[in-house]
Each structure stands twice: as C-alpha cells, then as structure tokens.
Design a protein around this motif. Structure first.
Motif, short mmCIF file in Angstrom:
data_model
loop_
_atom_site.label_atom_id
_atom_site.label_comp_id
_atom_site.label_asym_id
_atom_site.label_seq_id
_atom_site.Cartn_x
_atom_site.Cartn_y
_atom_site.Cartn_z
N THR A 55 -3.00 9.57 -5.95
CA THR A 55 -1.70 9.04 -5.57
C THR A 55 -1.77 7.54 -5.38
O THR A 55 -2.61 7.04 -4.62
N VAL A 56 -0.87 6.83 -6.07
CA VAL A 56 -0.81 5.37 -5.95
C VAL A 56 0.58 4.96 -5.49
O VAL A 56 1.59 5.48 -5.99
N MET A 57 0.64 4.05 -4.56
CA MET A 57 1.89 3.44 -4.13
C MET A 57 1.93 2.02 -4.68
O MET A 57 0.93 1.29 -4.61
N SER A 58 3.05 1.62 -5.25
CA SER A 58 3.24 0.25 -5.73
C SER A 58 4.37 -0.39 -4.93
O SER A 58 5.45 0.19 -4.80
N TRP A 59 4.12 -1.61 -4.40
CA TRP A 59 5.08 -2.18 -3.45
C TRP A 59 5.12 -3.70 -3.58
O TRP A 59 4.10 -4.38 -3.43
#
Length: 242
Positions: A3-7
């Motif tokens: 799981t990757v979060m991009s912000w």
C-alpha cells in the motif's frame, strides 16, 4: 499487498517562530492520517526542506525513514520525497528529459530545459513477504502559467496561449521521462519486480500526459481487455489509485 499513499503536502517548509503553531498542527494532522492508513510507503510532493521532512518523520516514529530528492528549482525549492517504515534502497534521482524531446522551450525568450523542473525520486521497498517494489514519485509541471518578468497573468491572449503550450509541452516531456524510467524498470536488470509510478501529475486520469504513462493501450481497469493477458503486459502500467 503493498500500500502506497501519495500526498502533495503543499509547501512543507520549516517556518519562522510566528508560524510555528500552525506548522506543528499541520505536521500532527499529516502524521495522524498517515498512521491511520498504515501504508508501506508514502510518496510526498512539495517538501520544502529536509528539516521539515524530518519533523514529519519524527512524528511517525523511530521505525520510519525518509529520503528526499536532491534536484529542484532554485526559485521555488520544493521537492519530492519518500517516507516508509520499511528499508528504502537503490535511491536514485530521476531528472533528465528524454534525449529526443530535449531541450524543451519554456518561454518567449527561448529559455529551454533538459531536466524535470522538480525531479523524480526512485526507491526500492521490500514487503513483509520479501517482494521488491521499485517505485518513483514525481511532481509534474502545473497548469499555473507564469510569464516573463514574474507575472502570473496577462491581457495578451496570444501570450497566454503560447505559455499554455509551453507549460503543456513541459508537462508532457516530464511525463515521457517518467515513462522512460518505467520502461527501463520493467525491462532492465529490475525486470520481474513490481513497478509503481506515482505523484502529483497535475492533470486528470484522462489527460494525454497521464495516458502516455500507461504504455500499450487496451487493457486498463474497466475495459474488455483487462482480464486477458497479451504481449503488451510486460510494458504496461495500470491506474490503480486516485
């Protein structure tokens, strides 16, 4: 599962004393959302300085590590970075535009660039089960136009149209640079690894600059070809998050 979060964390700079309370509140909010999501890695855009990134990393805990790009525009030194509770290896800046597209003209004076304005940053992250994921984050040229002399508006509609083209050409060339990186990651020494391209693309999923990242067409999610493997799969990227 990885799981990757991009912000895009919007100008995350270490502030002066007068803004310290707001800065601390922003860091607390960022850390709370990241901690609740429990991602394997976080791709950040608009990190202003390493001290600000370190302040965020500290809030996430001692097990978290961070890496930040070394390439950015001097006039607005925002950059991309990664955060992760897992080791990040093979860290590499992605900065050069494709040779056949470079240089790209960006203003009426003929100024041309050969590199991404804000660069990209590639890392390798290994999951709990030992699967290696090769990932890059980037922040492409925005649609905000800036004109000669530092102006952000114009009454000359010809000038506005030209600078719209300059910005589009630059964003497209930067997207092509990411695609070139992905092509190498999918076919080179890293063949067989999972490959992820993420970041702030400054356009929609249907935009041409986004679509060219995918590679061979015909089997994105929701299309009739998605469930059927073909010879393009090894070169193809899929849009997996919004």
């Amino acid at each position: 599962m990885f799981t990757v979060m991009s912000w895009n964390v919007e100008n995350l700079f270490t502030p002066g004393p007068a803004e310290q309370a707001d800065f601390s509140a922003k860091l607390d909010a960022l850390a709370a959302v990241i901690a609740a999501a429990e991602p394997d890695a976080v791709a950040l855009q608009e990190v202003g300085d390493e001290a600000a990134l370190e302040a965020l990393r500290t809030r996430l805990g001692a097990d978290w590590i961070s890496v930040v790009s070394t390439h950015f525009e001097a006039r607005h030194p925002i950059r991309v970075a990664w955060l992760s509770p897992r080791p990040l290896t093979d860290v590499a800046d992605v900065v050069d535009l494709p040779v056949r597209l470079s240089p790209v003209t960006v203003d009426d004076d003929g100024t041309a660039i050969t590199r991404l304005g804000r660069g990209g940053l590639a890392v390798t992250c290994t999951t709990e089960t030992g699967v290696e994921v090769r990932a890059v984050t980037a922040h492409l040229k925005s649609k905000l136009l800036s004109f000669l002399g530092g102006r952000f508006d114009t009454t000359d509609e010809g000038e506005r149209a030209r600078y719209g083209v300059y910005a589009l050409n630059r964003r497209a060339a930067e997207a092509a640079a990411l695609r070139e990186w992905a092509t190498g990651a999918l076919a080179g020494e890293e063949a067989g690894r999972r490959v992820l391209v993420c970041g702030d693309l400054n356009d929609t999923l249907d935009a041409a600059t986004t679509q060219l990242l995918f590679g061979p067409p015909g089997s994105q999610f929701g299309t009739g070809g998605y469930g059927r493997s073909d010879r393009g799969d090894r070169r193809r990227l899929w849009a997996t998050g919004y």
